[in-house]
Design an enzyme around this catalytic site. Structure first.
Site, PDB file in Angstrom:
ATOM      1  N   HIS A 131      35.334  36.270  44.140  1.00 43.40           N
ATOM      2  CA  HIS A 131      34.032  36.129  44.799  1.00 43.40           C
ATOM      3  C   HIS A 131      33.070  37.160  44.216  1.00 43.40           C
ATOM      4  O   HIS A 131      33.469  38.243  43.830  1.00 43.40           O
ATOM      5  CB  HIS A 131      34.162  36.361  46.315  1.00 43.40           C
ATOM      6  N   ASP A 164      36.932  28.583  49.869  1.00 40.37           N
ATOM      7  CA  ASP A 164      37.286  27.261  49.325  1.00 40.37           C
ATOM      8  C   ASP A 164      38.781  27.066  49.121  1.00 40.37           C
ATOM      9  O   ASP A 164      39.209  25.968  48.744  1.00 40.37           O
ATOM     10  CB  ASP A 164      36.571  27.071  47.971  1.00 40.37           C
TER      11      ASP A 164
HETATM   12  C1  SDX Z   1      31.482  30.206  46.884  1.00 41.54           C
HETATM   13  O1  SDX Z   1      28.175  33.800  46.648  1.00 41.54           O
HETATM   14  C2  SDX Z   1      28.630  33.217  47.687  1.00 41.54           C
HETATM   15  O2  SDX Z   1      28.507  33.671  48.826  1.00 41.54           O
HETATM   16  C3  SDX Z   1      29.299  31.881  47.442  1.00 41.54           C
HETATM   17  C4  SDX Z   1      30.060  31.298  48.619  1.00 41.54           C
HETATM   18  C5  SDX Z   1      29.147  30.854  49.715  1.00 41.54           C
HETATM   19  O3  SDX Z   1      29.599  30.753  50.872  1.00 41.54           O
HETATM   20  O4  SDX Z   1      27.984  30.488  49.409  1.00 41.54           O
HETATM   21  O5  SDX Z   1      30.981  32.255  49.138  1.00 41.54           O
HETATM   22  C6  SDX Z   1      30.839  30.063  48.208  1.00 41.54           C
HETATM   23  O6  SDX Z   1      30.897  29.851  45.901  1.00 41.54           O
HETATM   24  C7  SDX Z   1      32.824  30.874  46.790  1.00 41.54           C
HETATM   25  C8  SDX Z   1      33.343  30.988  45.320  1.00 41.54           C
HETATM   26  C9  SDX Z   1      33.928  29.640  44.923  1.00 41.54           C
HETATM   27  N1  SDX Z   1      34.247  29.623  43.482  1.00 41.54           N
HETATM   28  C10 SDX Z   1      35.529  29.614  43.098  1.00 41.54           C
HETATM   29  O7  SDX Z   1      36.498  29.745  43.851  1.00 41.54           O
HETATM   30  C11 SDX Z   1      35.696  29.408  41.604  1.00 41.54           C
HETATM   31  C12 SDX Z   1      36.755  30.390  41.069  1.00 41.54           C
HETATM   32  N2  SDX Z   1      36.230  31.741  41.170  1.00 41.54           N
HETATM   33  C13 SDX Z   1      35.374  32.142  40.166  1.00 41.54           C
HETATM   34  O8  SDX Z   1      34.964  31.385  39.137  1.00 41.54           O
HETATM   35  C14 SDX Z   1      34.788  33.533  40.310  1.00 41.54           C
HETATM   36  O9  SDX Z   1      35.627  34.329  41.029  1.00 41.54           O
HETATM   37  C15 SDX Z   1      33.413  33.565  40.915  1.00 41.54           C
HETATM   38  C16 SDX Z   1      32.488  32.652  40.201  1.00 41.54           C
HETATM   39  C17 SDX Z   1      33.473  33.193  42.362  1.00 41.54           C
HETATM   40  C18 SDX Z   1      32.921  34.949  40.752  1.00 41.54           C
HETATM   41  O10 SDX Z   1      32.859  35.155  39.349  1.00 41.54           O
HETATM   42  P1  SDX Z   1      32.544  36.575  38.779  1.00 41.54           P
HETATM   43  O11 SDX Z   1      31.337  37.112  39.418  1.00 41.54           O
HETATM   44  O12 SDX Z   1      32.607  36.558  37.279  1.00 41.54           O
HETATM   45  O13 SDX Z   1      33.790  37.374  39.326  1.00 41.54           O
HETATM   46  P2  SDX Z   1      34.020  38.842  39.040  1.00 41.54           P
HETATM   47  O14 SDX Z   1      32.877  39.481  38.332  1.00 41.54           O
HETATM   48  O15 SDX Z   1      34.448  39.432  40.333  1.00 41.54           O
HETATM   49  O16 SDX Z   1      35.239  38.757  38.001  1.00 41.54           O
HETATM   50  C19 SDX Z   1      35.896  39.930  37.701  1.00 41.54           C
HETATM   51  C20 SDX Z   1      36.991  39.531  36.723  1.00 41.54           C
HETATM   52  C21 SDX Z   1      36.493  38.801  35.488  1.00 41.54           C
HETATM   53  O17 SDX Z   1      37.384  39.142  34.451  1.00 41.54           O
HETATM   54  P3  SDX Z   1      36.924  40.363  33.417  1.00 41.54           P
HETATM   55  O18 SDX Z   1      35.668  39.855  32.716  1.00 41.54           O
HETATM   56  O19 SDX Z   1      36.663  41.571  34.277  1.00 41.54           O
HETATM   57  O20 SDX Z   1      38.115  40.489  32.482  1.00 41.54           O
HETATM   58  O21 SDX Z   1      37.913  38.633  37.343  1.00 41.54           O
HETATM   59  C22 SDX Z   1      37.976  37.427  36.616  1.00 41.54           C
HETATM   60  C23 SDX Z   1      36.725  37.345  35.787  1.00 41.54           C
HETATM   61  O22 SDX Z   1      36.955  36.590  34.611  1.00 41.54           O
HETATM   62  N3  SDX Z   1      38.046  36.340  37.588  1.00 41.54           N
HETATM   63  C24 SDX Z   1      39.021  35.457  37.683  1.00 41.54           C
HETATM   64  C25 SDX Z   1      38.701  34.632  38.784  1.00 41.54           C
HETATM   65  N4  SDX Z   1      37.562  35.043  39.300  1.00 41.54           N
HETATM   66  C26 SDX Z   1      37.147  36.101  38.570  1.00 41.54           C
HETATM   67  N5  SDX Z   1      40.158  35.274  36.941  1.00 41.54           N
HETATM   68  C27 SDX Z   1      40.946  34.240  37.319  1.00 41.54           C
HETATM   69  N6  SDX Z   1      40.702  33.409  38.373  1.00 41.54           N
HETATM   70  C28 SDX Z   1      39.593  33.583  39.120  1.00 41.54           C
HETATM   71  N7  SDX Z   1      39.339  32.767  40.149  1.00 41.54           N
END
Ligand code: SDX
Length: 393
Positions: A270, A328
């Site tokens: 998130h 989700d």
């Molecule tokens: C919603 O914003 C909100 O409030 C949204 C929401 C709402 O109610 O409106 O809460 C609803 O959108 C929830 C999120 C739903 N999306 C997913 O579940 C999709 C899977 N998750 C992601 O794609 C991701 O976690 C995000 C998009 C939610 C956040 O992405 P970020 O901002 O890039 O996450 P981060 O900066 O915290 O990531 C840190 C690291 C990164 O790796 P590095 O670059 O540091 O090496 O963690 C990795 C990311 O690549 N990472 C994941 C991951 N999520 C982040 N690796 C594997 N699986 C994942 N799900």
């Protein structure tokens, strides 16, 4: 390093905004709506009461709630001519495409509630959107499965109305299962608002130009559809179904950790929560409860979800990056048990979030100091240089 800020003394960034509606503490995993914690609202309140709270700032009295519910109930029908918009789509259109189009089309219909400077019209637009979104989502579903539209009724509650419009058919009587209605209402509540997420920010930015409110909500629906945002609930269940059995979990954990693999664990991570998403905790309890009450034992998808969560939370990659299940991760399991196809998961998220978009829209539009949005840019392109004629290139 050639990075230049675009600076203008009169510049007022809208990258950050003030709001009194929702507070999130991502470190603690805390979510408050007008000061009330989400787990208490999910347990003790119901969606239309939460709508009232988000819109007006306080929990309603019994009389206020009855009046509000009556106003919503009496706006659930769509203008009959709007049915033509559904029929313009291909039968296999994604329901989110239909919702985006039909809600946008409301801007061409409900002219008496689009003057954003008239508080009464703002109020009517708000009620119309909250009232009609379930009807639009249900009709989008019915259209894509080739069944006749089922019209809303005034003698049943909001969640029951939605379930009936989705699952009733003219050929037989349909009784809403109260277990499903309560679970549906709780899912609506858990998705109602979430501070300045991508789709809410889209609605705020679109609305800051003074655009038609229905068109701005359609923009929010479009943004929510993405798999990184609201589309994750559909992507998550499809991922759990693809994993299929617990013995395949290590393969998917490895893929999620592989920098060269674009795969991410859907329903995990998130932008704000670096602890458990409090909504995910409630959703997980609800999944257990609903499946148990429905007599669905040993649901393979729920089994895989729980084992996947445990495996990820035992893996330093996820714990060090503070990646936890989000709203989700479990919602799709409940929606699938209710009988919804995965294509209806995000429309249900959009339906639920309409009150959050509208509450934040009203808060912003009602502020006389509001300025058009214009997020900041960090320019990293070429610095000043002269044109080169083509023969000299
Ligand atoms: C919603 O914003 C909100 O409030 C949204 C929401 C709402 O109610 O409106 O809460 C609803 O959108 C929830 C999120 C739903 N999306 C997913 O579940 C999709 C899977 N998750 C992601 O794609 C991701 O976690 C995000 C998009 C939610 C956040 O992405 P970020 O901002 O890039 O996450 P981060 O900066 O915290 O990531 C840190 C690291 C990164 O790796 P590095 O670059 O540091 O090496 O963690 C990795 C990311 O690549 N990472 C994941 C991951 N999520 C982040 N690796 C594997 N699986 C994942 N799900």
């Amino acid at each position: 390093q050639g990075k230049v800020f675009t600076y203008d003394p009169g510049f007022t960034s809208t990258a950050a905004c003030e709001s009194t509606i929702t507070f999130i503490d991502g470190g603690k995993g805390e979510l408050l709506h007008r000061g009330y914690p989400i787990d208490q609202l999910a347990e003790k309140s119901h969606y239309l009461e939460v709508c009232y709270l988000l819109l007006y700032g306080e929990l309603p009295s019994a009389a206020q709630l009855e009046d509000f519910e009556s106003r919503v109930t009496n706006h659930t029908m769509l203008h009959e001519q709007m049915m033509n918009f559904f029929r313009g789509f291909r039968r296999d259109a994604h329901p989110m495409a239909v919702m985006t189009g039909v809600v946008g089309a409301m801007s061409a219909f409900y002219h008496d509630s689009t003057d954003i400077h008239d508080p009464w019209q703002r109020e009517v637009a708000s009620i119309r959107l909250i009232a009609k979104m379930p009807t639009i989502a249900a009709m989008a579903y019915k259209y894509t499965i080739g069944q006749p539209f089922v019209y809303p009724r005034n003698d049943i509650d909001y969640a029951s109305n939605f379930l009936r419009m989705c699952f009733a058919v003219p050929a037989e009587d349909y009784q809403v299962n109260p277990i499903l209605a309560r679970a549906m209402d709780r899912i609506f509540t858990l998705h109602a608002d979430h501070e300045q997420n991508a789709s809410t920010s889209t609605v705020r930015l679109a609305s800051s130009s003074g655009a038609n409110p229905f068109a701005c909500i359609a923009a929010g629906i479009a943004c929510l559809w993405g798999p990184a945002h609201g589309g994750a609930n559909q992507a998550c269940l499809e991922m759990l179904q693809e994993i299929g059995t617990v013995d395949r979990i290590p393969e998917f954990i490895a893929r999620a950790k592989d920098k060269d693999d674009p795969f991410r664990l859907m329903g995990f991570g998130h932008r704000v929560y670096k602890n458990f998403d409090p909504r995910a905790k409630v959703m997980k309890q609800s999944a257990d409860e609903v499946l148990d009450l429905l007599g669905i034992e040993n649901n393979p998808t729920l089994q895989v979800a729980k084992e996947l969560e445990a495996a990820a939370l035992a893996d330093p990659y996820f714990t060090e990056k503070k990646l936890f299940p989000n709203v989700d991760f479990y919602s799709g399991i409940i929606l699938e048990a209710m009988g919804f196809p995965t294509s209806m998961f995000t429309p249900i998220f959009a339906l639920s979030r309409t009150v959050g978009w509208i509450s934040q829209w009203k808060e912003m539009i009602g502020d006389p100091t509001m300025k058009i949005g214009r997020p900041r840019q960090l320019y990293t392109g070429e610095t000043l240089r002269d044109y080169v004629d083509i023969e000299d290139r």
